[in-house]
Design an enzyme around this catalytic site. Sequence first.
Site, PDB file in Angstrom:
ATOM      1  N   TYR A 110      46.341  -4.397 -44.432  1.00 18.26           N
ATOM      2  CA  TYR A 110      45.347  -4.106 -45.460  1.00 18.26           C
ATOM      3  C   TYR A 110      45.969  -3.661 -46.779  1.00 18.26           C
ATOM      4  O   TYR A 110      45.620  -4.187 -47.833  1.00 18.26           O
ATOM      5  CB  TYR A 110      44.309  -3.065 -45.008  1.00 18.26           C
ATOM      6  N   TYR A 136      56.839  -6.286 -35.511  1.00 17.45           N
ATOM      7  CA  TYR A 136      55.740  -7.199 -35.170  1.00 17.45           C
ATOM      8  C   TYR A 136      55.229  -7.837 -36.450  1.00 17.45           C
ATOM      9  O   TYR A 136      54.673  -7.147 -37.307  1.00 17.45           O
ATOM     10  CB  TYR A 136      54.638  -6.408 -34.449  1.00 17.45           C
ATOM     11  N   ILE A 206      55.251 -12.201 -25.936  1.00 19.81           N
ATOM     12  CA  ILE A 206      54.221 -11.175 -25.768  1.00 19.81           C
ATOM     13  C   ILE A 206      52.910 -11.931 -25.786  1.00 19.81           C
ATOM     14  O   ILE A 206      52.482 -12.447 -26.815  1.00 19.81           O
ATOM     15  CB  ILE A 206      54.317 -10.087 -26.836  1.00 19.81           C
TER      16      ILE A 206
END
Length: 294
Positions: A110, A136, A206
């Site tokens: 954001y 990530y 993942i």
Amino acid sequence: MTAPLFKGVITALITPLRDGNVDEAAFKRLLERQIAAGVHGVVPMGTTGESATLHLDEHKRVVEQCVEIAAGRIRVIAGAGSSATDKAIELTRFAKTVGADGALVVTPYYNRPSQAGMQAHFEAVADAVQLPILLYNVPGRTGVDLANETTAALAAHPNIVGIKDASGDVARASWMRANIDGAFDLISGDDSSYLGYAAHGGVGVISVTSNVAPEAMVALYDAIQAGDFAAARSWQERLIGLHKALFLENSPSPTKYALAKLGLCAEEVRLPLSLTADPVKPAIDKALAEAGVA
């Protein structure tokens, strides 16, 4: 590159909810099913775990429960990301306190920091807590893309051990292998492109799909490890419909629908997510059947 610290099929766990609360009994059932299927690790409280909408005390309890249930049988990499650096440090510190094997720290979302800002963010977390950290990168969710060069700079930090790359750009793995010295775990964060990422040198995934089909995902990984790419392609083709179906609506709603259909938990998600729409369900049902799950 040397032997990876984190590798294999690592399930991005959903967080089962019932009547507005975390369903701890269902969470235990889901985790035990993952362990029995032979997955190599789990990520509690990542994106798939609805970390953005769970309260801080809920987040911490899920991580703690996961470590307790796993009891060293598989790796636990705790989701510890935040758009606020101090909160990411707090969550990473908590993960270490309860005995997690590592932390998964997402790029700040954001507020869209610069590359310099992201580098400083990750270095601050890694400096604050002596715990292995996986970066990530998921630009489709966060609005920022961690550049290859920034990743390479961060790889020099002793506590930053790898990356979950959910960009879908499989060639990034080759760039990392060519430009990062020493151990750095390259893990796909995108089920659909995992096979290609592995061919470029990725050491694991993942996975969202492994919530639903853990045995099949482990079989895919085993085929890759054996160098049997004909078998790996066969598994991928069996799973590709499910990879896609679980993202027909905002994740993890379709995954929770699939798990509810299997009798493992309720469909419930927390607002602003909504339940899987009825017109989408037949496509998920079909994908489950094709994957041999239903």
